[in-house]
Design a protein around this motif. Structure first.
Motif: not given
Length: 91
Positions: A51-60, A62-72
Motif C-alpha cells: 500500500l505504501l509502495e503504491f503511494l510512493m510510486g506517484h508523487e502527487p 504520496l504528497m496527498a497522503f502525507s498531508t492526510y496522515a500528517e506525516e512527512k
C-alpha cells in the motif's frame, strides 16, 4: 521506526486509498488484488508495505497522503522499509 508505527501508517494509507474511488480502482487494477484478497491480507506486513509502495510510486499521491496522515514523506518511506519494502535494495 517501530513495526507498530509502520503498521499504523500503512493502515492509514489503506483508509486513504480505499476512501478515494480513483486511488482504490487504480490500486486494484495495478496490483491485481480483489476485494476479498484485500480483506484477507490487510493485516499482513507485505500487503501493508505494498500500500505504501503504491503511494510512493506517484508523487502527487504520496504528497496527498502525507498531508492526510500528517506525516512527512520521509516517514512514509521509513514505514515502508520497516515493513520489509525494498528489501535488498540499497539507495
Amino acid at each position: 521506526m517501530t513495526t507498530d508505527h509502520a503498521q499504523a501508517v500503512a493502515l492509514r494509507a489503506a483508509a486513504f486509498i480505499f476512501s478515494e474511488d480513483d486511488l482504490r480502482d487504480r490500486f486494484i487494477a495495478l496490483s491485481g488484488t480483489g476485494v476479498d484478497d484485500i480483506r484477507a491480507r490487510i493485516g499482513e506486513q507485505d500487503f501493508l508495505a505494498s500500500l505504501l509502495e503504491f503511494l510512493m510510486g506517484h508523487e502527487p499521491d504520496l504528497m496527498a497522503f502525507s498531508t492526510y496522515a500528517e506525516e512527512k514523506p520521509e516517514t512514509i518511506v521509513k514505514a515502508w522499509r520497516a515493513l520489509g519494502g525494498g528489501e535488498g535494495q540499497e539507495w
